[in-house]
Enzyme design. Structure first.
Site, PDB file in Angstrom:
ATOM      1  N   HIS A  29       3.695  -2.370   3.131  1.00  0.00           N
ATOM      2  CA  HIS A  29       3.703  -1.011   2.596  1.00  0.00           C
ATOM      3  C   HIS A  29       4.932  -0.766   1.728  1.00  0.00           C
ATOM      4  CE1 HIS A  29       0.680  -0.724   5.707  1.00  0.00           C
ATOM      5  NE2 HIS A  29       0.220   0.336   5.068  1.00  0.00           N
ATOM      6  N   HIS A  88      -5.449   9.402   0.649  1.00  0.00           N
ATOM      7  CA  HIS A  88      -5.458   8.521   1.832  1.00  0.00           C
ATOM      8  C   HIS A  88      -6.360   8.993   2.981  1.00  0.00           C
ATOM      9  CE1 HIS A  88      -3.764   5.506   4.628  1.00  0.00           C
ATOM     10  NE2 HIS A  88      -3.297   4.916   3.538  1.00  0.00           N
ATOM     11  N   HIS A 138      -6.018   3.179  -4.310  1.00  0.00           N
ATOM     12  CA  HIS A 138      -5.926   3.338  -2.846  1.00  0.00           C
ATOM     13  C   HIS A 138      -6.279   4.770  -2.443  1.00  0.00           C
ATOM     14  CE1 HIS A 138      -4.862   1.904   1.089  1.00  0.00           C
ATOM     15  NE2 HIS A 138      -3.749   2.610   1.203  1.00  0.00           N
ATOM     16  N   ASP A 161       0.820  -1.210   0.000  1.00  0.00           N
ATOM     17  CA  ASP A 161       0.000   0.000   0.000  1.00  0.00           C
ATOM     18  C   ASP A 161       0.860   1.269   0.000  1.00  0.00           C
ATOM     19  OD1 ASP A 161      -2.105  -1.763   0.222  1.00  0.00           O
ATOM     20  OD2 ASP A 161      -2.966  -0.843   2.014  1.00  0.00           O
ATOM     21  N   ASP A 162       0.181   2.369  -0.302  1.00  0.00           N
ATOM     22  CA  ASP A 162       0.720   3.726  -0.172  1.00  0.00           C
ATOM     23  C   ASP A 162       1.869   4.021  -1.137  1.00  0.00           C
ATOM     24  OD1 ASP A 162      -1.130   3.731   1.849  1.00  0.00           O
ATOM     25  OD2 ASP A 162       0.317   3.833   3.481  1.00  0.00           O
TER      26      ASP A 162
END
Length: 195
Positions: free
Chosen positions: A152, A62, A58, A7-8
């Site tokens: 991540h 955020h 995603h 993620d991210d």
């Protein structure tokens, strides 16, 4: 089968190193991309695609989806989707909500518009800046058939993902010894990567 997810991304501090490890060990993963980061680092998204990884949406910056209005939620998804279509050549079918958080109306909208929501069932907790051994333990003690593992490939200012980068080769080796193969989330769920 096991799916590694990150993620991210993209994040120039960590994503290129992650991609190097995955290439070295011939593993295809799924990257959940933040739209505002993709705008800043388009070459990293292009590299993910070029190297055969799947990407998912995603959000744009955020937020916690359940705290957004329906319209603000839709803007987060569609704005990111448009950025990813330009960079990847397709609109990703997969959405991973930041923090795994989404409410019922948002879920229904996403489903009715052809998206598939994907969270995880093994959490590395690597965003806490854990050591290599802690990350390895969190994954290897819980990973099994059909696991979708959360790690991540990017973080906020001051974040430290060295534990993930250092643990990844050993995690891959250990899971392969147990007889697992690595697939992307679309492969595991038998869905198209694009909407």
């Amino acid at each position: 089968m096991i799916a590694l997810t990150f993620d991210d991304v993209p994040d120039p501090r960590f994503t290129p190193q992650l991609l190097d490890v995955l290439r070295k060990y011939k593993v295809k993963a799924t990257f959940f991309v933040v739209g505002s980061r993709a705008e800043k680092h388009p070459a990293l998204v292009a590299r993910m695609i070029r190297e055969g990884h799947a990407i998912g949406n995603h959000s744009y910056n955020h937020p916690q989806f359940s705290k957004l209005s329906m319209n603000a939620f839709r803007i987060q998804i569609i704005r990111t989707e448009n950025i990813l279509q330009l960079l990847a050549g397709y609109k990703p079918k997969l959405i991973r909500p930041p923090y795994g958080d989404i409410n019922e109306p948002q879920l229904k909208w996403a489903k009715s518009h052809g998206y598939k929501l994907v969270n995880w069932n093994v959490d590395s907790l690597d965003w806490r800046g854990l050591s290599k051994n802690q990350v390895k333990h969190n994954i290897l003690s819980r990973a099994g058939r059909g696991a979708i593992i959360l790690q991540h490939g990017g973080g906020g200012r001051g974040s430290n993902l060295q534990g993930t980068l250092q643990a990844l080769p050993e995690i891959i080796g250990s899971l392969r010894k147990r007889g697992y193969s690595f697939v992307t989330v679309p492969q595991m769920l038998q869905v198209s990567k694009s909407k």
